[in-house]
Write an enzyme that holds these catalytic residues in place. Structure first.
Site: not given
Ligand SMILES: NC(=O)c1ccc[n+]([C@@H]2O[C@H](COP(=O)([O-])OP(=O)(O)OC[C@H]3O[C@@H](n4cnc5c(N)ncnc54)[C@H](O)[C@@H]3O)[C@@H](O)[C@H]2O)c1
Length: 444
Positions: A149, A261, A264
């Site tokens: 993403e 992001c 990390k």
């Molecule tokens: N935030 C951004 O801008 C962004 C952009 C691109 C990619 N990413 C990537 O996307 C991924 C998610 O990032 P985010 O910012 O959405 O994280 P976040 O912490 O906001 O959300 C992650 C969610 O996953 C849930 N979770 C954990 N284990 C779980 C399980 N076993 N079953 C169901 N739910 C579970 C957590 O409770 C949490 O709500 C990461 O790898 C991040 O690097 C983030």
């Protein structure tokens, strides 16, 4: 199409909501019961412009639902997105326990062919691990896809609905076709789907974030050199940006990059490189420059008030004792309440260590800031009230409402007209004409 999203954070919630908005039947699952309870009550637990309206509309049309029940989520979706967090482990590499935990659960509850899509940012080779984790628990057929993403917090919906490109990494023609169909409604002005193998897709995400972080550290280093030389980084930046090969994006000097992001992902890529025998020298420098940059603004403030780089000024106690610094902007960037790795945290902690009293305002991140600082700083609802009686204003996050403030009012409210502009958003010549003492990043 029936879609399940495992992990309903920034990425999962935006992904699920946008797919529902384009007519799919979506269920979003999370292990955080409080989050799901809020969403079921129509409350969006994060700040993301436009998201709440979309969530409510799609819930009302029965295209979007939320659950903590993994079995229900897995059984429903033909396509299952994994969008759980991948925080850094102790050595900086991405911790895959949530991703692989979700994959095992998917395997356990599968009831037919599924496309298992990894949307979390994961190191190269994770696709194989996800495949093994699912396969270990099921007899049904499935394909694994890497679909990283690229959305930006603060503009996440626009980015998701009008993506620059969609990367689909898979070795399965069937899964590729399903994914292309799923994204087709977002790519009507031309197909910018890039099909590739899983490893290349995983690497594309890291390489993209590493490039953006590099641009930020590069311009911050240029700013540091400009400051030493007596050159003006703003003029230099413009002179560079008009070159089409360079461009203006991500070339703004500031207080360093933060967020969930870049820090990390750069660390994880350095670690991956090490595992494969490559010393990632550029990326290590990118990190080092960023650490230095986060310390810059507080260092300027301490030096202004007579302290030496945070050390105690001889005989006068801590360099900022008795001083109050007003801070505008706490989130790691505008239009989000996300404070993960925010430069504001490093800056404020350093000012507190130097003995300052901090009053801070942010348009949306006050609740997040309260969790971090508790009662160590005073959080203010009103931007101008934050300034009353303070010794200086430090601008840390460039929210639009801070860009053209009433400087006469600021002058009246501060003890002395003194601004530390961590984002170079003000015209220093005008401010100096008005009698302000002005500090920017790499500006004359
Ligand atoms: N935030 C951004 O801008 C962004 C952009 C691109 C990619 N990413 C990537 O996307 C991924 C998610 O990032 P985010 O910012 O959405 O994280 P976040 O912490 O906001 O959300 C992650 C969610 O996953 C849930 N979770 C954990 N284990 C779980 C399980 N076993 N079953 C169901 N739910 C579970 C957590 O409770 C949490 O709500 C990461 O790898 C991040 O690097 C983030």
């Amino acid at each position: 199409m029936k879609i399940s999203v495992i992990g309903t954070g920034y990425v999962g919630l935006v992904t699920g909501t946008c797919f529902a908005e384009s007519g799919n039947d979506v269920i979003c699952m999370d292990i955080d019961a409080r989050k799901i309870e809020m969403l079921n009550a129509g409350i969006v637990p994060i700040y993301e412009p436009g998201l709440e309206e979309l969530v409510k509309r799609n819930m009302a049309h029965d295209r979007l639902s939320f659950t903590t029940d993994m079995s229900k989520a897995v059984k429903k979706g033909e396509v299952i997105f994994i969008a759980v967090g991948t925080p850094p482990g102790e050595d900086g590499s991405a911790d895959l326990k949530y991703v692989l935990g979700a994959a095992r659960e998917i395997g356990k509850y599968m009831n037919g062919y599924k496309v298992v899509v990894n949307k979390s940012t994961v190191p190269v080779g994770t696709g194989d691990k996800v495949k093994a984790a699912v396969a270990g628990r099921t007899r049904f057929k499935f394909d694994v896809v890497s679909n990283p993403e690229f959305l930006k917090e603060g503009a996440a919906i626009e980015d998701f609905m009008k993506p620059d490109r969609v990367v689909i990494g898979t070795d399965s023609a069937k899964a590729l076709e399903i994914m292309q169909e799923l994204y087709s409604s977002f790519l009507r002005k031309g197909d910018r789907t890039l099909a590739m193998d899983v490893r290349s897709a995983e690497m594309t995400k890291y390489a993209s974030n590493a490039m953006l972080a590099t641009k930020i550290s590069f311009i911050n280093e240029m700013a540091a050199i400009c400051a030493g030389l007596g050159a003006d980084i703003d003029s230099v930046r413009k002179g560079m940006g008009y070159d089409k090969r360079i461009g203006f994006e991500f070339l703004f000097p500031g207080v360093g990059y933060g967020g969930s992001c870049f820090p990390k992902d750069v660390k994880a890529l350095v670690q991956t490189a090490r595992e494969y025998g490559v010393d990632a020298k550029v990326l290590k420098s990118v990190e080092a420059v960023n650490d230095r940059q986060k310390a810059l603004l507080s260092g300027m403030i301490i030096r202004h008030f007579g302290g030496k780089d945070g050390k105690r000024a001889a005989g006068t106690g801590k360099p900022l004792s008795g001083r109050t610094i007003a801070v505008w902007g706490l989130s790691f960037k505008p239009r989000t309440d996300d404070m993960r790795e925010a430069p504001s945290v490093v800056i404020i902690n350093s000012l507190l260590r130097a003995g300052a009293t901090i009053k801070a305002h942010d348009p949306v991140a006050l609740d997040e800031a309260r969790k971090i600082f508790r009662n160590r700083i005073t959080l203010m609802d009103d931007d101008y009230e934050t300034l009353r009686g303070a010794d200086a204003l430090a601008v840390v996050t460039e929210w639009s409402e801070f860009r053209t403030p009433d400087f006469h009012k600021i002058k009246k409210l501060l003890k002395k007209p003194l601004i530390f502009d961590g984002r170079n958003i003000y015209n220093q010549a005008e401010l100096r004409k008005m009698g302000f003492t002005y500090y920017g990043i790499g500006r004359r």
